[in-house]
Design an enzyme around this catalytic site. Structure first.
Site, short mmCIF file in Angstrom:
data_model
loop_
_atom_site.label_atom_id
_atom_site.label_comp_id
_atom_site.label_asym_id
_atom_site.label_seq_id
_atom_site.Cartn_x
_atom_site.Cartn_y
_atom_site.Cartn_z
N ASP A 9 0.88 -1.17 0.00
CA ASP A 9 0.00 0.00 0.00
C ASP A 9 0.92 1.22 0.00
O ASP A 9 2.11 1.12 0.32
CB ASP A 9 -0.87 -0.04 1.27
CG ASP A 9 -1.55 1.28 1.57
OD1 ASP A 9 -2.26 1.79 0.68
OD2 ASP A 9 -1.33 1.81 2.67
N ASP A 11 -0.20 5.12 0.90
CA ASP A 11 -0.44 6.14 1.94
C ASP A 11 -0.56 5.52 3.32
O ASP A 11 -1.41 4.67 3.55
CB ASP A 11 -1.70 6.93 1.59
CG ASP A 11 -1.45 7.84 0.40
OD1 ASP A 11 -2.20 7.74 -0.57
OD2 ASP A 11 -0.48 8.61 0.43
N LYS A 53 -11.28 12.22 -4.58
CA LYS A 53 -12.50 12.77 -5.20
C LYS A 53 -13.73 12.25 -4.44
O LYS A 53 -14.64 13.02 -4.10
CB LYS A 53 -12.58 12.36 -6.67
CG LYS A 53 -11.48 12.96 -7.53
CD LYS A 53 -11.69 12.69 -9.02
CE LYS A 53 -11.40 11.26 -9.37
NZ LYS A 53 -9.99 10.86 -9.16
N GLU A 54 -13.72 10.97 -4.12
CA GLU A 54 -14.83 10.38 -3.36
C GLU A 54 -14.94 11.02 -1.98
O GLU A 54 -16.03 11.25 -1.45
CB GLU A 54 -14.63 8.86 -3.24
CG GLU A 54 -14.68 8.11 -4.56
CD GLU A 54 -13.37 8.17 -5.37
OE1 GLU A 54 -12.40 8.87 -4.93
OE2 GLU A 54 -13.32 7.53 -6.43
N HIS A 81 -9.82 18.43 -7.11
CA HIS A 81 -8.89 17.37 -6.71
C HIS A 81 -7.56 17.50 -7.46
O HIS A 81 -6.49 17.24 -6.89
CB HIS A 81 -9.51 16.00 -6.97
CG HIS A 81 -8.67 14.88 -6.44
ND1 HIS A 81 -8.02 13.97 -7.23
CD2 HIS A 81 -8.35 14.54 -5.16
CE1 HIS A 81 -7.34 13.13 -6.48
NE2 HIS A 81 -7.53 13.45 -5.21
N LYS A 84 -5.58 19.98 -5.61
CA LYS A 84 -5.06 19.34 -4.39
C LYS A 84 -3.84 18.50 -4.70
O LYS A 84 -2.82 18.54 -4.01
CB LYS A 84 -6.16 18.49 -3.74
CG LYS A 84 -5.71 17.66 -2.56
CD LYS A 84 -5.39 16.22 -2.96
CE LYS A 84 -4.78 15.45 -1.81
NZ LYS A 84 -4.43 14.06 -2.19
N THR A 122 -4.94 3.38 -3.47
CA THR A 122 -6.09 4.17 -3.90
C THR A 122 -5.64 5.54 -4.42
O THR A 122 -6.36 6.20 -5.16
CB THR A 122 -7.02 4.39 -2.68
OG1 THR A 122 -7.35 3.13 -2.11
CG2 THR A 122 -8.29 5.12 -3.08
N THR A 123 -4.47 5.96 -4.03
CA THR A 123 -4.05 7.32 -4.35
C THR A 123 -3.78 7.49 -5.84
O THR A 123 -3.68 6.51 -6.58
CB THR A 123 -2.82 7.73 -3.51
OG1 THR A 123 -2.71 9.16 -3.51
CG2 THR A 123 -1.54 7.13 -4.05
N SER A 124 -3.63 8.72 -6.25
CA SER A 124 -3.49 9.06 -7.67
C SER A 124 -2.11 8.70 -8.21
O SER A 124 -1.13 8.73 -7.46
CB SER A 124 -3.73 10.56 -7.85
OG SER A 124 -4.97 10.91 -7.26
N ASP A 182 -1.87 -0.14 6.01
CA ASP A 182 -1.86 0.67 7.24
C ASP A 182 -3.24 0.85 7.83
O ASP A 182 -3.39 1.35 8.95
CB ASP A 182 -1.28 2.07 6.95
CG ASP A 182 -2.26 2.90 6.14
OD1 ASP A 182 -2.61 4.02 6.59
OD2 ASP A 182 -2.69 2.44 5.07
C1 XBP Z 1 -5.13 6.35 0.70
C2 XBP Z 1 -6.29 7.05 0.10
C3 XBP Z 1 -6.04 8.17 -0.86
C4 XBP Z 1 -5.31 9.31 -0.16
C5 XBP Z 1 -5.43 10.60 -0.93
O1 XBP Z 1 -4.64 5.52 -0.31
O2 XBP Z 1 -7.41 6.68 0.39
O3 XBP Z 1 -7.30 8.61 -1.31
O4 XBP Z 1 -5.91 9.51 1.12
O5 XBP Z 1 -4.94 10.43 -2.24
P1 XBP Z 1 -3.84 4.13 0.06
P2 XBP Z 1 -5.84 10.92 -3.48
O6 XBP Z 1 -3.78 4.00 1.57
O7 XBP Z 1 -4.64 3.04 -0.62
O8 XBP Z 1 -2.46 4.33 -0.53
O9 XBP Z 1 -6.35 12.29 -3.12
O10 XBP Z 1 -4.90 10.92 -4.67
O11 XBP Z 1 -6.92 9.89 -3.58
MG MG Z 2 -2.99 3.30 3.18
#
Ligand code: XBP
Ligand code: MG
Length: 241
Positions: A9, A11, A53-54, A81, A84, A122-124, A182
């Site tokens: 993962d 973030d 975005k969600e 977004h 951001k 999930t992040t961009s 995490d």
């Molecule tokens: C964590 C998320 C992401 C980030 C923000 O992703 O849910 O949405 O909070 O990034 P993961 P974005 O723990 O799966 O890595 O604004 O690009 O979505």
């Molecule tokens: Mg995470």
């Protein structure tokens, strides 16, 4: 069972990024003359929705009953977004968000041992690319056989879609891999894909429910302990990063 791949993962796992995301959201709101401010307590609640975005839509729909949605609501959220993401990647490039303890050493040891690396997040995509370049070096994206991120799948975590997407492209079965996560959402996603999962907690996730995790760690500063518990044939002594 020999571990053939580690799926990371991003973030909260590779780096403790969520508060930087929160700050980047607030910068984007201010830049767009929106008097919205996500403090830590509110962001902690909003984090139950994955995807930026969600998360913005969830905030509008649950916290701003009188907000008048623009005609192109999706376009409004997408543009906000994007702003951001610009602020967040700037923070990454400024070196404000280091990799978490043990992550660089784990990645180096796994590479040396021929264990395949992948990412399921999930992040961009821009966030992943910038974090890897900043935290692991210019060519580090190439160290990962598969990088699954952002809107590539219809359902984000806790749905298993992103892990299924990564497993398909790795051409490995879930039992060949372990995942590092995490959060409760992330754990539900990887477990639903059948992947043995280790959790590294952080300030946003420490109180969450990690039932089903193979083990939970404060961080990976004691890599030998992690290797022993995970059954990874690696040694901290093998590499220097
Ligand atoms: C964590 C998320 C992401 C980030 C923000 O992703 O849910 O949405 O909070 O990034 P993961 P974005 O723990 O799966 O890595 O604004 O690009 O979505
Ligand atoms: Mg995470």
């Amino acid at each position: 069972m020999t571990i053939k791949a580690i799926i990371f993962d991003v973030d909260g796992t590779l780096a403790d990024t969520e508060d930087a995301h929160r700050i980047a959201f607030n910068k984007a709101f201010a830049e767009n003359h929106l008097d919205w401010n996500w403090d830590v307590a509110l962001y902690d609640k909003l984090l139950k929705v994955t995807g930026g975005k969600e998360r913005i839509k969830y905030f509008i729909e649950t916290c701003l009953p009188s907000f008048r949605k623009p005609a192109d609501y999706d376009g409004f959220v997408k543009d906000l977004h994007l702003v951001k993401t610009g602020h967040y990647t700037t923070m990454l490039r400024e070196g404000l968000i280091p990799m978490r303890p043990g992550i660089k050493q784990l990645i180096a040891a796994a590479r040396q041992a021929g264990i395949v690396l992948a990412i399921a997040t999930t992040t961009s995509p821009e966030n992943v690319a910038t974090l890897l370049r900043q935290g692991l070096g210019a060519d580090s994206e190439n160290w990962f056989a598969v990088i699954g991120c952002g809107d590539i799948v219809p359902h984000k975590k806790p749905a298993p879609d992103i892990y299924h997407w990564v497993l398909e492209r790795l051409r490995l079965s879930a039992s060949d891999c372990i995942a590092l996560e995490d959060s409760e959402n992330g754990l539900h996603s990887s477990l639903a894909a059948g992947i043995r999962t280790f959790v590294i907690i952080n300030n946003y996730t420490r109180k969450q429910n990690f039932t089903g995790a193979a083990a939970v760690f404060d961080d990976l500063s004691d890599l030998e302990r992690f290797y022993r518990i995970a059954g990874l044939p690696l040694s901290k002594l093998a590499i220097s990063v």
